[in-house]
Design a protein around this motif. Sequence first.
Motif: not given
Length: 294
Positions: A103-118
Amino acid sequence: MTLKDLIKDRSYKFALVIGNGVNRYNSIDTNNSWDSMLLSLWGKHVSSSSMTIPQGISLTEFYDALDLNSKSEAKDLQKEFCNLMADWQPGLHHQAITDWARKKRTPILTTNFEDTLPATQSLSTKHADSKKFTDFYPWGTYYSENEVHNPSTEFAIWFINGMQKYKRSIRLGLSHYMGSVERARGMFHKGSETRLFSGKNVNEWRGYQTWLHVIFNNDLIFMGLELNTTEVFLRWLLIERAKYFRKFPERSKSAFFVYSGDDVSKGQRLFLESVGFKLVKETTYDDIYQTPWV
């Protein structure tokens, strides 16, 4: 200052940097920590006797020790590590965080490997430049619903240490991290006007279409990761970021380290403050992963 208040401040151009704490929050699975998974692989490949990761060795070094001591000729540790995450599923808090970021057009960077966020959004994998794509360093690969033209101003989910779908990209050992440092160093300091530290062509430098552009062009909120001495690559990036802002102070951005529980160590605090972080301590983990985003 709380995280809830911080993300309401429109004077910042935020990006979220999210670690494995987001997966461990409210989880009944005690095996979803890097420690547990590395120990599982140690038990399989080196010694079946019960052990803990001893003091005096970082997780990255422990992975390299695992690789060096393994008796298996046919091992594929990166693939096996990915398989241990195959059944991980997102929770409601994953959904709330990505809903807010979208909603806020905010990028997410993750140090994780798996796809739980997307997995919480209707996103697909895209490559900033398919001709330059490498499954070893997919730094220009992201999850989004649309093609991203400017990584610092559009919502997408980027992976700092590799992606589960590309097993060769998984950065686990110290030798892996050193490879990442060398790759990034070339983008920062080698070449003429295409290097970041030349200060020219800010939107055309070699890392413009990667998640590295976000590190140097957004106000960062770190959550769900300790950012301790194990994070060799990321801590080096933050040192380079601080040097860049010292050279070009008009481009400076803020950074916030959000945590709960035990206070950070004196050494950790010294490092974070030296690279420009402000520390935000929350009373509970709900105040990090749940309350601010709803």
